[in-house]
Design an enzyme around this catalytic site. Structure first.
Site, PDB file in Angstrom:
ATOM      1  N   ARG A 164       0.832  -1.228   0.000  1.00 21.53           N
ATOM      2  CA  ARG A 164       0.000   0.000   0.000  1.00 21.53           C
ATOM      3  C   ARG A 164       0.861   1.271   0.000  1.00 21.53           C
ATOM      4  O   ARG A 164       0.524   2.263   0.660  1.00 21.53           O
ATOM      5  CB  ARG A 164      -0.942   0.052   1.202  1.00 21.53           C
ATOM      6  CG  ARG A 164      -1.972  -1.038   1.247  1.00 21.53           C
ATOM      7  CD  ARG A 164      -2.987  -0.912   0.118  1.00 21.53           C
ATOM      8  NE  ARG A 164      -4.126  -1.790   0.314  1.00 21.53           N
ATOM      9  CZ  ARG A 164      -4.143  -3.079  -0.017  1.00 21.53           C
ATOM     10  NH1 ARG A 164      -3.089  -3.638  -0.595  1.00 21.53           N
ATOM     11  NH2 ARG A 164      -5.225  -3.805   0.190  1.00 21.53           N
ATOM     12  N   SER A 246     -10.529  -0.515   3.234  1.00 22.85           N
ATOM     13  CA  SER A 246      -9.831  -0.682   4.518  1.00 22.85           C
ATOM     14  C   SER A 246      -9.361   0.687   4.990  1.00 22.85           C
ATOM     15  O   SER A 246      -8.726   1.412   4.229  1.00 22.85           O
ATOM     16  CB  SER A 246      -8.602  -1.569   4.354  1.00 22.85           C
ATOM     17  OG  SER A 246      -8.965  -2.827   3.871  1.00 22.85           O
ATOM     18  N   GLU A 342      -4.968   4.310   5.890  1.00 17.45           N
ATOM     19  CA  GLU A 342      -4.726   4.218   4.442  1.00 17.45           C
ATOM     20  C   GLU A 342      -5.152   5.496   3.718  1.00 17.45           C
ATOM     21  O   GLU A 342      -4.400   6.004   2.891  1.00 17.45           O
ATOM     22  CB  GLU A 342      -5.528   3.038   3.854  1.00 17.45           C
ATOM     23  CG  GLU A 342      -4.754   1.758   3.713  1.00 17.45           C
ATOM     24  CD  GLU A 342      -5.387   0.829   2.676  1.00 17.45           C
ATOM     25  OE1 GLU A 342      -5.851   1.307   1.621  1.00 17.45           O
ATOM     26  OE2 GLU A 342      -5.425  -0.374   2.924  1.00 17.45           O
TER      27      GLU A 342
END
Ligand code: EPU
Length: 346
Positions: A164, A246, A342
């Protein structure tokens, strides 16, 4: 290039948060991007780049120029013995692009089906799901440096992909000057879909599908259908319930830290990584701290997946951020682990 004032952003962010852009610039071509760059430089204006809006939390009206990338186009560039090389404009919808590649007979992206967002945002996050990450299928991308107006191309190594993470999430720093956050505007992305196609089936839930259906050698369309079905049961559809997927990354710990947590919570969901460290399921950590279904105002922890925060209707960015901070504190107090968000808070 289309310039608009006082533009509602509710439909431009997957959380569905109500906010306005003072000025929104729709970038439809490379020339638009070059023209915008000149204007930003000449007038010393701040900016913020918006793709599909699936990884942001808006905490108020945006005063900086919002650059909405709407560059379209998708094509097969090469068909060699080793791979199909396919290119897409940054403004293409990610899932539609995945669907299209499969329909053309070019498999390889099926595990990444139904991820919200745009093609241009996919390398920024190095999106990943069901055993595959974007970096596994990435060829190169073209971008413009908004501080210099220069066009440049990066290969996978130059993008510095990690879980990520990529060069696009870091500010320039230190001697090497690496870091393109706030500087790069991605125009086009090229994908390498290797031949012969091989299925990626290592993820537990895909193994379950094989066991349930008895299909031991699924073709790409079958995997695509399974991935879509799994996502639909576990993750909320942003068109129905606003969310950004998420909300936190899965944290990595050392074997010693993990042993310490196992001693206290033997059920902790953990996966060994190739480098010897251990990845923990952030969803599990949040879940055992009792957060499932909890709310702050109209922001809530999704009942079916504690890693996802949702907008139950009318949530503000402030409520989402307050909820996220409370979750961080509670997980930190119990496990000594600071969860890293995130999405980008704007
Ligand atoms: N779990 C719980 N309670 C929860 C949620 C999860 O106990 O409320 C446990 C589950 O039992 C499971 C484990 O946590 O064993 C992992 O859950 P899951 O398989 O749903 O995956 P995840 O780690 O929560 C990651 C990605 C997702 C991706 C899936 C599938 C991150 C931060 N998230 O989720 O990506 O779709 O794996 O590959 O890596 C996204 O980034 O937006 C995203 C949705």
């Amino acid at each position: 290039m289309i310039v608009e004032q006082n533009v509602p952003l509710q439909t431009c962010n997957s959380f569905g948060i109500v906010a306005k852009a003072h000025t929104l610039v729709r970038i439809c071509t490379q020339d638009d991007a070059l023209a915008v760059q000149k204007e930003l430089q000449a007038q010393g204006l701040g900016h913020c780049v918006l793709g599909g809006g699936s990884n942001i939390v808006l905490t108020g009206d945006v005063k900086a120029r919002v650059l909405k990338v709407e560059i379209k186009g998708r094509q097969l560039l090469q068909d060699t013995a080793k791979a199909w090389i396919v290119e897409a404009g940054a403004g293409e919808n990610w899932h539609d692009f995945v669907t299209w590649t499969l329909a053309q007979g070019w498999p390889g992206l099926e595990n990444l089906a139904l991820i919200p967002g745009s093609v241009g945002a996919s390398p920024v996050q190095n999106i990943g799901a069901y055993g595959l990450e974007l970096q596994d299928r990435f060829e190169s991308l073209d971008a413009i440096d908004l501080s210099t107006g220069k066009l440049f191309t990066l290969n996978a190594a130059q993008c510095a992909f990690a879980y990520r993470d990529s060069i696009f999430k870091h500010r320039s720093s230190g001697e090497n000057g690496l870091g393109l956050a706030g500087r790069a505007l991605i125009l086009r992305v090229r994908f390498n879909l290797p031949k012969p196609w091989r299925p990626v089936l290592g993820y537990l839930e895909l193994e379950r599908k094989i066991a349930e259906t008895g299909i031991a050698q699924p073709h790409a369309q079958q995997i695509y259908d399974w991935v879509c079905a799994i996502r639909r049961t576990k993750l909320p559809d942003p068109a129905v319930l606003g969310n950004a997927g998420s909300f936190f990354k899965n944290p990595t710990v050392t074997p010693e830290q993990c042993a310490d947590i196992i001693a206290r919570d033997p059920n902790v969901v953990h996966y060994p990584m190739p480098d010897g460290n251990i990845k923990l399921a952030a969803g599990w950590l949040i879940d055992v701290c009792g957060w499932r279904g909890k709310t702050v105002g109209n922001a809530a922890v999704y009942e079916k997946q504690a890693l996802v925060l949702v907008n139950r209707g009318g949530a503000t960015g402030g409520e989402v951020v307050t909820l996220a901070k409370a979750i961080q504190t509670s997980v930190y107090e119990r496990f000594g682990i600071l969860l890293e968000p995130e999405p980008v808070v704007i």
